[in-house]
Scaffold this motif. Structure first.
Motif, PDB file in Angstrom:
ATOM      1  N   LEU A 100     -41.572 -25.620  39.304  1.00 25.42           N
ATOM      2  CA  LEU A 100     -41.037 -24.427  38.925  1.00 25.42           C
ATOM      3  C   LEU A 100     -42.166 -22.942  39.630  1.00 25.42           C
ATOM      4  CD1 LEU A 100     -39.678 -22.092  37.250  1.00 25.42           C
ATOM      5  CD2 LEU A 100     -41.246 -22.259  35.376  1.00 25.42           C
ATOM      6  N   GLU A 101     -41.211 -22.050  40.126  1.00 29.20           N
ATOM      7  CA  GLU A 101     -42.155 -20.973  40.692  1.00 29.20           C
ATOM      8  C   GLU A 101     -41.356 -19.846  40.274  1.00 29.20           C
ATOM      9  OE1 GLU A 101     -42.353 -18.637  45.263  1.00 29.20           O
ATOM     10  OE2 GLU A 101     -42.249 -21.036  45.182  1.00 29.20           O
ATOM     11  N   MET A 102     -42.324 -19.035  39.362  1.00 32.29           N
ATOM     12  CA  MET A 102     -41.721 -17.865  38.769  1.00 32.29           C
ATOM     13  C   MET A 102     -42.493 -16.472  39.156  1.00 32.29           C
ATOM     14  SD  MET A 102     -41.245 -17.541  34.877  1.00 32.29           S
ATOM     15  CE  MET A 102     -40.341 -16.192  34.044  1.00 32.29           C
ATOM     16  N   HIS A 103     -41.853 -15.598  39.878  1.00 35.04           N
ATOM     17  CA  HIS A 103     -42.409 -14.278  40.125  1.00 35.04           C
ATOM     18  C   HIS A 103     -42.591 -13.371  39.007  1.00 35.04           C
ATOM     19  CE1 HIS A 103     -42.100 -14.887  44.758  1.00 35.04           C
ATOM     20  NE2 HIS A 103     -41.463 -15.879  44.113  1.00 35.04           N
ATOM     21  N   GLN A 104     -43.540 -12.483  39.065  1.00 39.49           N
ATOM     22  CA  GLN A 104     -43.623 -11.524  37.968  1.00 39.49           C
ATOM     23  C   GLN A 104     -42.306 -10.445  38.043  1.00 39.49           C
ATOM     24  OE1 GLN A 104     -47.055  -8.831  38.431  1.00 39.49           O
ATOM     25  NE2 GLN A 104     -46.572  -7.683  37.106  1.00 39.49           N
ATOM     26  N   GLY A 105     -42.064 -10.554  37.020  1.00 37.26           N
ATOM     27  CA  GLY A 105     -40.411  -9.615  36.566  1.00 37.26           C
ATOM     28  C   GLY A 105     -39.631 -10.487  36.279  1.00 37.26           C
ATOM     29  N   ALA A 106     -39.454 -11.640  36.610  1.00 40.21           N
ATOM     30  CA  ALA A 106     -38.234 -12.572  36.102  1.00 40.21           C
ATOM     31  C   ALA A 106     -38.276 -12.765  34.612  1.00 40.21           C
ATOM     32  CB  ALA A 106     -38.610 -13.991  36.825  1.00 40.21           C
ATOM     33  N   VAL A 107     -37.213 -13.045  34.007  1.00 38.17           N
ATOM     34  CA  VAL A 107     -36.963 -13.043  32.597  1.00 38.17           C
ATOM     35  C   VAL A 107     -36.126 -14.280  32.131  1.00 38.17           C
ATOM     36  CG1 VAL A 107     -36.250 -11.988  30.435  1.00 38.17           C
ATOM     37  CG2 VAL A 107     -37.138 -10.654  32.203  1.00 38.17           C
ATOM     38  N   ILE A 108     -36.796 -15.126  31.226  1.00 31.75           N
ATOM     39  CA  ILE A 108     -35.758 -16.361  30.649  1.00 31.75           C
ATOM     40  C   ILE A 108     -35.753 -16.317  29.250  1.00 31.75           C
ATOM     41  CG2 ILE A 108     -36.062 -18.721  30.455  1.00 31.75           C
ATOM     42  CD1 ILE A 108     -37.594 -18.796  32.877  1.00 31.75           C
ATOM     43  N   SER A 109     -34.567 -15.991  28.748  1.00 31.22           N
ATOM     44  CA  SER A 109     -34.212 -16.032  27.290  1.00 31.22           C
ATOM     45  C   SER A 109     -33.905 -17.559  26.814  1.00 31.22           C
ATOM     46  CB  SER A 109     -33.278 -14.873  26.999  1.00 31.22           C
ATOM     47  OG  SER A 109     -33.933 -13.796  27.249  1.00 31.22           O
ATOM     48  N   GLY A 110     -34.647 -18.366  26.539  1.00 30.10           N
ATOM     49  CA  GLY A 110     -34.075 -19.952  26.415  1.00 30.10           C
ATOM     50  C   GLY A 110     -35.402 -20.696  26.570  1.00 30.10           C
ATOM     51  N   GLN A 111     -35.234 -21.831  26.354  1.00 33.41           N
ATOM     52  CA  GLN A 111     -36.104 -22.758  26.564  1.00 33.41           C
ATOM     53  C   GLN A 111     -36.573 -23.261  28.093  1.00 33.41           C
ATOM     54  OE1 GLN A 111     -35.375 -26.040  23.880  1.00 33.41           O
ATOM     55  NE2 GLN A 111     -36.778 -25.327  22.340  1.00 33.41           N
ATOM     56  N   LEU A 112     -37.792 -23.565  28.288  1.00 36.83           N
ATOM     57  CA  LEU A 112     -38.101 -24.201  29.582  1.00 36.83           C
ATOM     58  C   LEU A 112     -38.448 -25.612  29.341  1.00 36.83           C
ATOM     59  CD1 LEU A 112     -40.432 -21.338  30.866  1.00 36.83           C
ATOM     60  CD2 LEU A 112     -38.485 -22.285  31.765  1.00 36.83           C
ATOM     61  N   ARG A 113     -37.989 -26.488  30.082  1.00 39.39           N
ATOM     62  CA  ARG A 113     -38.091 -28.009  30.042  1.00 39.39           C
ATOM     63  C   ARG A 113     -38.276 -28.756  31.213  1.00 39.39           C
ATOM     64  NH1 ARG A 113     -35.945 -30.205  24.920  1.00 39.39           N
ATOM     65  NH2 ARG A 113     -34.931 -28.519  23.654  1.00 39.39           N
ATOM     66  N   PRO A 114     -39.411 -29.018  31.503  1.00 43.57           N
ATOM     67  CA  PRO A 114     -39.996 -29.787  32.725  1.00 43.57           C
ATOM     68  C   PRO A 114     -39.247 -31.200  32.598  1.00 43.57           C
ATOM     69  CG  PRO A 114     -41.925 -29.009  31.608  1.00 43.57           C
ATOM     70  CD  PRO A 114     -40.684 -28.794  30.653  1.00 43.57           C
ATOM     71  N   ILE A 115     -38.482 -31.668  33.668  1.00 43.37           N
ATOM     72  CA  ILE A 115     -37.804 -32.702  33.870  1.00 43.37           C
ATOM     73  C   ILE A 115     -38.638 -33.868  33.547  1.00 43.37           C
ATOM     74  CG2 ILE A 115     -36.225 -34.495  35.459  1.00 43.37           C
ATOM     75  CD1 ILE A 115     -35.275 -31.954  36.549  1.00 43.37           C
ATOM     76  N   LEU A 116     -39.875 -34.022  34.172  1.00 42.99           N
ATOM     77  CA  LEU A 116     -41.019 -35.158  34.013  1.00 42.99           C
ATOM     78  C   LEU A 116     -41.038 -35.377  32.391  1.00 42.99           C
ATOM     79  CD1 LEU A 116     -42.821 -37.083  35.040  1.00 42.99           C
ATOM     80  CD2 LEU A 116     -44.440 -35.381  34.980  1.00 42.99           C
ATOM     81  N   HIS A 117     -41.251 -34.423  31.534  1.00 44.54           N
ATOM     82  CA  HIS A 117     -41.420 -34.287  30.250  1.00 44.54           C
ATOM     83  C   HIS A 117     -40.322 -34.860  29.510  1.00 44.54           C
ATOM     84  CE1 HIS A 117     -45.537 -33.127  30.718  1.00 44.54           C
ATOM     85  NE2 HIS A 117     -45.134 -31.866  31.091  1.00 44.54           N
ATOM     86  N   GLN A 118     -39.028 -34.385  29.819  1.00 45.21           N
ATOM     87  CA  GLN A 118     -37.820 -34.912  29.194  1.00 45.21           C
ATOM     88  C   GLN A 118     -37.776 -36.465  29.416  1.00 45.21           C
ATOM     89  OE1 GLN A 118     -35.084 -32.541  31.033  1.00 45.21           O
ATOM     90  NE2 GLN A 118     -34.685 -31.251  29.382  1.00 45.21           N
ATOM     91  N   ALA A 119     -38.029 -36.758  30.647  1.00 45.84           N
ATOM     92  CA  ALA A 119     -37.786 -38.334  31.107  1.00 45.84           C
ATOM     93  C   ALA A 119     -38.772 -39.266  30.013  1.00 45.84           C
ATOM     94  CB  ALA A 119     -37.754 -38.569  32.479  1.00 45.84           C
ATOM     95  N   LEU A 120     -40.141 -38.607  30.049  1.00 45.95           N
ATOM     96  CA  LEU A 120     -41.073 -39.339  29.438  1.00 45.95           C
ATOM     97  C   LEU A 120     -40.637 -39.439  27.817  1.00 45.95           C
ATOM     98  CD1 LEU A 120     -44.723 -38.123  30.603  1.00 45.95           C
ATOM     99  CD2 LEU A 120     -43.398 -40.301  30.663  1.00 45.95           C
TER     100      LEU A 120
END
Length: 145
Positions: A100-120
């Motif tokens: 993930l690369e997130m610039h200042q100003g970007a907005v997310i309304s929801g959960q962030l889930r790294p694929i690696l952690h989901q797989a584990l």
């Protein structure tokens, strides 16, 4: 995947003022400057890149290897390799990514889930214990003994 290798070419464009309704599947690269109401999925047989520009609005699932967002997405986003969120990105929905690369100003309304952690979590429910069993790293600059 996209470190030093050449990215796939963007061969398709949904222009400003265009509105597409329904499921959309693409190969290689797709740039959206207009509006899409429906799911957008890259063909999994080859590397893919999806660009959702500042003027774009997508309502539905977004799935590709490399996803770059600077517009609005109302729905889940799944980037199997890299997700780039530029300053005007607005996402309402669950987001999964490998990197993930997130610039200042970007907005997310929801959960962030790294694929690696989901797989584990899916493969090994006891993953937190496995992480605790990692060996201690020693600094290369220190002399021991």
């Amino acid at each position: 995947m996209f470190g030093k290798k050449k990215q796939p070419p963007i061969k398709s464009l949904i222009a400003p003022g265009s509105c597409i309704e329904g499921k959309l599947t693409f190969t290689d690269g797709l740039r959206i400057d207009g509006e899409v109401v429906g799911d957008i999925r890259a063909d999994e047989s080859s590397p893919s890149i999806l660009v959702i520009s500042e003027s774009a609005i997508v309502t539905g699932l977004v799935q590709a290897d490399h996803v770059i967002i600077n517009g609005r997405v109302n729905g889940p986003v799944h980037a199997t390799e890299l997700l780039e969120l530029q300053p005007k990105a607005r996402i309402e929905g669950e987001v999964s990514y490998k990197a993930l690369e997130m610039h200042q100003g970007a907005v997310i309304s929801g959960q962030l889930r790294p694929i690696l952690h989901q797989a584990l979590a899916e493969i090994q429910p006891a993953a937190p214990q496995a992480l605790e069993d990692k060996p201690v790293l020693k600094l290369a600059g220190k002399k021991h003994g």
